[in-house]
Design an enzyme around this catalytic site. Structure first.
Site, PDB file in Angstrom:
ATOM      1  N   LEU A  93       0.817  -1.211   0.000  1.00  0.00           N
ATOM      2  CA  LEU A  93       0.000   0.000   0.000  1.00  0.00           C
ATOM      3  C   LEU A  93       0.852   1.262   0.000  1.00  0.00           C
ATOM      4  O   LEU A  93       0.571   2.215  -0.753  1.00  0.00           O
ATOM      5  CB  LEU A  93      -0.926  -0.018   1.220  1.00  0.00           C
ATOM      6  CG  LEU A  93      -1.774   1.227   1.475  1.00  0.00           C
ATOM      7  CD1 LEU A  93      -2.729   1.486   0.312  1.00  0.00           C
ATOM      8  CD2 LEU A  93      -2.543   1.076   2.789  1.00  0.00           C
ATOM      9  N   ARG A  97       2.687   6.583  -3.567  1.00  0.00           N
ATOM     10  CA  ARG A  97       3.362   7.702  -2.921  1.00  0.00           C
ATOM     11  C   ARG A  97       2.538   8.988  -2.874  1.00  0.00           C
ATOM     12  O   ARG A  97       2.930   9.950  -2.199  1.00  0.00           O
ATOM     13  CB  ARG A  97       4.706   7.952  -3.616  1.00  0.00           C
ATOM     14  CG  ARG A  97       5.636   6.749  -3.495  1.00  0.00           C
ATOM     15  CD  ARG A  97       6.909   6.921  -4.287  1.00  0.00           C
ATOM     16  NE  ARG A  97       7.699   8.054  -3.806  1.00  0.00           N
ATOM     17  CZ  ARG A  97       8.794   8.480  -4.411  1.00  0.00           C
ATOM     18  NH1 ARG A  97       9.211   7.899  -5.523  1.00  0.00           N
ATOM     19  NH2 ARG A  97       9.469   9.498  -3.921  1.00  0.00           N
ATOM     20  N   LEU A 104       0.071   2.456  12.739  1.00  0.00           N
ATOM     21  CA  LEU A 104       0.381   1.937  14.063  1.00  0.00           C
ATOM     22  C   LEU A 104       1.879   1.691  14.204  1.00  0.00           C
ATOM     23  O   LEU A 104       2.501   1.072  13.338  1.00  0.00           O
ATOM     24  CB  LEU A 104      -0.390   0.630  14.284  1.00  0.00           C
ATOM     25  CG  LEU A 104      -0.239  -0.122  15.605  1.00  0.00           C
ATOM     26  CD1 LEU A 104      -1.499  -0.940  15.858  1.00  0.00           C
ATOM     27  CD2 LEU A 104       0.981  -1.039  15.613  1.00  0.00           C
ATOM     28  N   ASN A 188      -6.089  12.216  -2.562  1.00  0.00           N
ATOM     29  CA  ASN A 188      -7.008  12.973  -3.407  1.00  0.00           C
ATOM     30  C   ASN A 188      -7.696  12.026  -4.386  1.00  0.00           C
ATOM     31  O   ASN A 188      -7.323  10.853  -4.518  1.00  0.00           O
ATOM     32  CB  ASN A 188      -6.286  14.126  -4.107  1.00  0.00           C
ATOM     33  CG  ASN A 188      -5.187  13.661  -5.051  1.00  0.00           C
ATOM     34  OD1 ASN A 188      -5.423  12.848  -5.947  1.00  0.00           O
ATOM     35  ND2 ASN A 188      -3.980  14.190  -4.881  1.00  0.00           N
ATOM     36  N   TYR A 189      -8.711  12.538  -5.063  1.00  0.00           N
ATOM     37  CA  TYR A 189      -9.503  11.682  -5.947  1.00  0.00           C
ATOM     38  C   TYR A 189      -8.655  11.049  -7.049  1.00  0.00           C
ATOM     39  O   TYR A 189      -8.875   9.895  -7.428  1.00  0.00           O
ATOM     40  CB  TYR A 189     -10.641  12.488  -6.578  1.00  0.00           C
ATOM     41  CG  TYR A 189     -11.794  12.829  -5.667  1.00  0.00           C
ATOM     42  CD1 TYR A 189     -11.827  12.412  -4.347  1.00  0.00           C
ATOM     43  CD2 TYR A 189     -12.873  13.581  -6.138  1.00  0.00           C
ATOM     44  CE1 TYR A 189     -12.896  12.728  -3.524  1.00  0.00           C
ATOM     45  CE2 TYR A 189     -13.947  13.893  -5.323  1.00  0.00           C
ATOM     46  CZ  TYR A 189     -13.954  13.466  -4.019  1.00  0.00           C
ATOM     47  OH  TYR A 189     -15.021  13.775  -3.218  1.00  0.00           O
ATOM     48  N   ARG A 190      -7.704  11.805  -7.559  1.00  0.00           N
ATOM     49  CA  ARG A 190      -6.848  11.250  -8.614  1.00  0.00           C
ATOM     50  C   ARG A 190      -6.043  10.068  -8.083  1.00  0.00           C
ATOM     51  O   ARG A 190      -5.938   9.032  -8.753  1.00  0.00           O
ATOM     52  CB  ARG A 190      -5.903  12.330  -9.141  1.00  0.00           C
ATOM     53  CG  ARG A 190      -4.999  11.849 -10.272  1.00  0.00           C
ATOM     54  CD  ARG A 190      -4.102  12.968 -10.776  1.00  0.00           C
ATOM     55  NE  ARG A 190      -3.379  12.591 -11.985  1.00  0.00           N
ATOM     56  CZ  ARG A 190      -2.632  13.424 -12.700  1.00  0.00           C
ATOM     57  NH1 ARG A 190      -2.531  14.698 -12.327  1.00  0.00           N
ATOM     58  NH2 ARG A 190      -2.009  13.003 -13.778  1.00  0.00           N
ATOM     59  N   ARG A 199      -4.951  -1.693  -8.139  1.00  0.00           N
ATOM     60  CA  ARG A 199      -5.068  -2.732  -7.113  1.00  0.00           C
ATOM     61  C   ARG A 199      -6.391  -3.490  -7.107  1.00  0.00           C
ATOM     62  O   ARG A 199      -6.503  -4.512  -6.419  1.00  0.00           O
ATOM     63  CB  ARG A 199      -4.833  -2.107  -5.733  1.00  0.00           C
ATOM     64  CG  ARG A 199      -3.465  -1.460  -5.589  1.00  0.00           C
ATOM     65  CD  ARG A 199      -2.339  -2.455  -5.803  1.00  0.00           C
ATOM     66  NE  ARG A 199      -1.036  -1.849  -5.500  1.00  0.00           N
ATOM     67  CZ  ARG A 199       0.101  -2.518  -5.447  1.00  0.00           C
ATOM     68  NH1 ARG A 199       0.117  -3.821  -5.693  1.00  0.00           N
ATOM     69  NH2 ARG A 199       1.238  -1.895  -5.175  1.00  0.00           N
TER      70      ARG A 199
END
Length: 250
Positions: A93, A97, A104, A188-190, A199
């Site tokens: 994940l 970037r 955690l 952000n949406y992009r 993914r």
């Protein structure tokens, strides 16, 4: 015996939008979708909506995505609190970037009673799950013993907080990749569209694909104009994928 942690994706923040009062323009949307349209129209000062084919927010945003004008999607964002995710999955994940992360800390949080995430292919097989659980229990037992011995070894060094951190950062080396972690992710949406395109594909690891699908469902609820072009379908093995006929970045 270690408990199996279920994946959970919770929406904790999203963009709000307030149109400037001196701009003569209105829209049939709010929040991030309205901001995306405003940003796009600001580029061309098309407040009067001269093109009837893009007069609604949904048609305007769809056109923006279809022609690849992705930069206007960067103004709006969504934050999720994600639990029930393995450490191995977050290693994948955080390669995205353009997201921001707060995860955690195993240096500050003891993992003696940490839950684990059973990988697909193991979770539904009793024999494999028993083997998996035995291995994770052994790792956790080694972690606990190392932690206790390290704390005793460091008893006369520094402050109690420093000793705990030093002990945990050393002992955590034996924890399995399956150890559950918890993480706040903002994008952000992009960035979210790119993540879903990459993914939610059948070529992605199943755990991160499940995460992408769960994020997509919540993104569609927040901004259907921006994300509903992705269609979720099931593969022969019962897992899900998402694809879009519109332009995506991969």
């Amino acid at each position: 015996m270690a408990e199996i942690a279920p994946l959970r994706v919770q929406l904790i923040a999203k963009t709000e939008f307030s149109a400037p009062p001196d701009v003569e323009w209105s829209t049939d949307a709010d929040g991030g979708a309205a901001l995306v349209e405003f940003a796009g129209r600001a580029c061309y000062q098309s407040w009067s909506k001269p093109n009837p084919r893009t007069a609604t927010n949904a048609t305007y945003v769809r056109h923006i995505i279809d022609v690849g004008h992705f930069s206007v999607l960067e103004h709006a964002s969504v934050s999720f609190y994600i639990t029930g995710l393995s450490r191995s999955c977050t290693h994948e994940l955080i390669r995205h970037r353009h997201f921001s992360y707060s995860q955690l800390s195993q240096r500050y949080v003891p993992e003696n009673d940490a839950e684990v995430v059973a990988p697909p292919g193991i979770e539904d097989d009793p024999e494999l799950l028993a083997l998996f659980t035995a291995a994770t229990d052994a790792s956790r037992a080694a972690y606990t013993e190392l932690l206790n011995r390290l704390e005793a070894k460091l008893a006369d060094q520094g402050t109690s907080t420093l000793r705990r951190k030093q002990a945990r950062q050393a002992a955590r080396a034996v924890l399995p990749n399956a150890t559950e972690t918890r993480i706040v992710v903002t994008g952000n949406y992009r960035a979210w569209r790119h993540f879903i395109a990459m993914r939610a594909s059948e070529h992605a690891d199943v755990e991160i694909r499940r995460l992408a699908i769960e994020c997509l469902r919540r993104l569609v609820a927040v901004a259907p104009q921006v994300f509903s072009d992705f269609e979720i379908t099931a593969l022969a093995d019962g897992t899900e994928v998402a694809t879009s006929p519109l332009a995506t970045e991969v």
